[in-house]
Enzyme design. Structure first.
Site, PDB file in Angstrom:
ATOM      1  N   GLU A  82       1.258  -0.776  -0.076  1.00  0.00           N
ATOM      2  CA  GLU A  82       0.224  -0.171  -0.132  1.00  0.00           C
ATOM      3  C   GLU A  82       0.402   1.082  -0.181  1.00  0.00           C
ATOM      4  O   GLU A  82       1.840   1.403   0.712  1.00  0.00           O
ATOM      5  CB  GLU A  82      -0.791   0.115   1.096  1.00  0.00           C
ATOM      6  N   LYS A 264      -7.636  -0.266  11.565  1.00  0.00           N
ATOM      7  CA  LYS A 264      -7.587  -1.177   9.792  1.00  0.00           C
ATOM      8  C   LYS A 264      -5.903  -0.288  10.365  1.00  0.00           C
ATOM      9  O   LYS A 264      -4.860  -1.101   9.523  1.00  0.00           O
ATOM     10  CB  LYS A 264      -8.278  -1.253   8.680  1.00  0.00           C
ATOM     11  N   ASP A 280       3.421 -14.921  11.501  1.00  0.00           N
ATOM     12  CA  ASP A 280       2.289 -14.676  10.722  1.00  0.00           C
ATOM     13  C   ASP A 280       1.656 -13.711  11.164  1.00  0.00           C
ATOM     14  O   ASP A 280       1.357 -13.341  12.554  1.00  0.00           O
ATOM     15  CB  ASP A 280       2.346 -16.325  12.410  1.00  0.00           C
ATOM     16  N   HIS A 378      -1.903  10.740  -0.457  1.00  0.00           N
ATOM     17  CA  HIS A 378      -2.224   8.849  -1.195  1.00  0.00           C
ATOM     18  C   HIS A 378      -2.194   9.453  -3.088  1.00  0.00           C
ATOM     19  O   HIS A 378      -1.684   8.773  -3.234  1.00  0.00           O
ATOM     20  CB  HIS A 378      -3.232   8.259  -1.137  1.00  0.00           C
TER      21      HIS A 378
HETATM   22  C1  MEV Z   1      -5.627   3.124   4.941  1.00  0.00           C
HETATM   23  O1  MEV Z   1      -4.908   2.167   4.835  1.00  0.00           O
HETATM   24  C2  MEV Z   1      -6.150   2.992   6.675  1.00  0.00           C
HETATM   25  C3  MEV Z   1      -6.866   4.314   6.724  1.00  0.00           C
HETATM   26  O2  MEV Z   1      -8.247   4.274   6.768  1.00  0.00           O
HETATM   27  C4  MEV Z   1      -7.149   4.024   8.290  1.00  0.00           C
HETATM   28  C5  MEV Z   1      -7.784   5.068   8.944  1.00  0.00           C
HETATM   29  O3  MEV Z   1      -8.744   5.617   8.709  1.00  0.00           O
HETATM   30  O4  MEV Z   1      -7.266   5.412  10.370  1.00  0.00           O
HETATM   31  C6  MEV Z   1      -6.494   5.665   6.416  1.00  0.00           C
END
Ligand code: MEV
Length: 430
Positions: A82, A264, A280, A378
């Site tokens: 990513e 995430k 792992d 991004h």
């Molecule tokens: C993207 O990979 C992760 C985010 O969505 C985490 C977040 O929203 O805190 C940017």
């Protein structure tokens, strides 16, 4: 494709498998070259790691910079596909005042499920034999015991459903620098006949639990108002950034939909280092998300508060079952390189680094989201990728990406249009 061509595939040499694969899928010379090109993980090693290997699958391996953890500087390897994750972690670490960490002893849980029992009676029988069971378990892995680990406790719970009672026996084992699955699974399997004898029941499952509640790592840091203001190049006041991040954190506390994405973002950094060190990541992921809901509600794995001076304090507490002594960590050359550059000696050292990365990654996402938004950062890498996909050469790539960003249209169609204009000598003025 004839599926019979793949019968006994596991018995073949890699080159034979590649030939069968290429023939059955009518692969082009180009495809075959891709398949047979060896990278940092030699085929010979890959072939011993998993079954039916025909090639290896590389990921970008990047270095996160600026981390100071418990007073020591680190360059941290990330294996991730990513864009922006490595840059975001490096930037968060640069803005922070350095990370302070701690880690629990590396104690993992092995579960033994016993059915066909009167739960209450069976529980008493196992509890009475606790010492005896523990001393037997201690004989199973003498090496672990020699290095200061080994079985530490046995606890028993009665569970029941419409089919009747079940025992859930937890064997707690200090697994030292192993992830622990092998040691735990061996011990629970060897204990099973004794448990059946004691309870008169039938043992079904004997397996590690990935909810490693006793094996957590903690990291804490402060981002000062001043560094936060500087990070926005004067667009926002430091206090406003602190408040915005605290509001973002409140949101994750208030709704599971946000908490999931919040976590995430934490796992973006954590998984990247877990993979780069050959660990792992499925075990880490399942443990982290399960721990996030351990108290009932699925919650954020980080916490934020404001200190007396109005600076932002971030904390993380997360289960991290990591190993240094087995599996891919020992055989994958790049995993070995990762461990070498980190200069770590124990799995706990690695857990402390990875907890710090998780916190940094989360802060970076919250800071961007609650100020300028995530897309700007991004966009540059994304646009460059789109430009390449549209056929831009190395020289053309940045120009096409920049042009797409300026026009606010980042897609393949736009990239092709810009390329065409460039190549036919047309004007790029928008
Ligand atoms: C993207 O990979 C992760 C985010 O969505 C985490 C977040 O929203 O805190 C940017």
């Amino acid at each position: 494709m004839d599926k019979e061509a793949f019968s006994g595939f596991y018995k073949k040499e890699i080159n034979e498998r590649q030939e069968i694969f290429a023939k059955e899928f009518d692969l082009s010379e180009e495809d075959k070259k891709l398949l047979t090109k060896e990278g940092p993980l030699p085929f010979e090693i890959a072939n011993k790691m998993v079954e039916n290997v025909v090639s290896t699958f590389p990921l970008p391996y990047g270095l996160a910079t600026n981390f100071n953890i418990d007073g020591k500087d680190y360059i941290i390897p990330f294996a991730i596909e990513e864009p922006s994750v490595v840059a975001a972690a490096s930037n968060a670490a640069k803005l922070s005042s350095g990370f302070e960490t701690s880690a629990d002893d590396p104690v993992m849980i092995g579960q033994i499920q016993v059915v066909n029992v009167d739960g209450a009676k069976a529980k008493v029988a196992v509890e009475k034999a606790r010492e005896e069971l523990l001393s037997f378990a201690t004989t199973i892995d003498p090496i672990l015991v020699k290095f200061g680990g080994g079985p530490k406790d046995i606890t028993v719970e009665v569970l029941n459903d419409e089919e009747g009672d079940m025992l859930d026996i937890h064997l707690l084992v200090d697994v030292r620098d192993a992830m622990g699955a092998n040691a735990i699974n061996t011990m629970t399997e060897k204990l099973a006949p004794k448990i059946e004898e004691l309870t008169g029941g039938k043992v079904i499952l004997r397996i590690i639990s990935n909810l490693a509640i006793y094996r957590r790592a903690q990291a804490k840091t402060t981002w000062t108002k001043e560094s936060l203001a500087a990070s926005t190049k004067g667009q926002f006041k430091g206090e406003d950034v602190v408040d915005a991040i605290l509001n973002a954190y409140r949101f994750a506390n208030a709704t599971q939909f946000r908490a999931t994405t919040h976590n995430k973002g934490i796992m973006n950094g954590i998984d990247a280092v877990v993979i780069a060190t050959g660990n792992d990541f499925r075990a880490i992921e399942s443990g982290a998300h399960s721990f996030a809901s351990y108290e009932g509600n699925y919650s954020p794995l980080t916490k934020y508060s404001k200190d007396k001076e109005g600076n932002l304090v971030g904390e993380i507490d997360i289960p991290l079952a990591l190993g240094l002594v087995g599996g891919a960590t020992k055989v994958h050359p790049l995993a070995q390189l990762s461990i070498k550059i980190l200069g770590i000696k124990t799995a706990n050292d690695l857990a402390k680094i990875i907890a710090s990365v998780g916190l940094a990654q989360n802060f970076a996402a919250l800071r961007a989201l609650s100020t300028e938004g995530i897309q700007r950062g991004h966009m540059r890498l994304h646009a460059a990728n789109i430009a390449t996909q549209a056929g831009a050469s190395k020289e053309e790539e940045q120009i096409v990406a920049q042009k797409m960003i300026e026009t606010g249209e980042v897609n393949q169609g736009k990239a092709e249009e810009i390329l065409k204009t460039m190549r036919t000598g047309g004007s790029l003025a928008s």
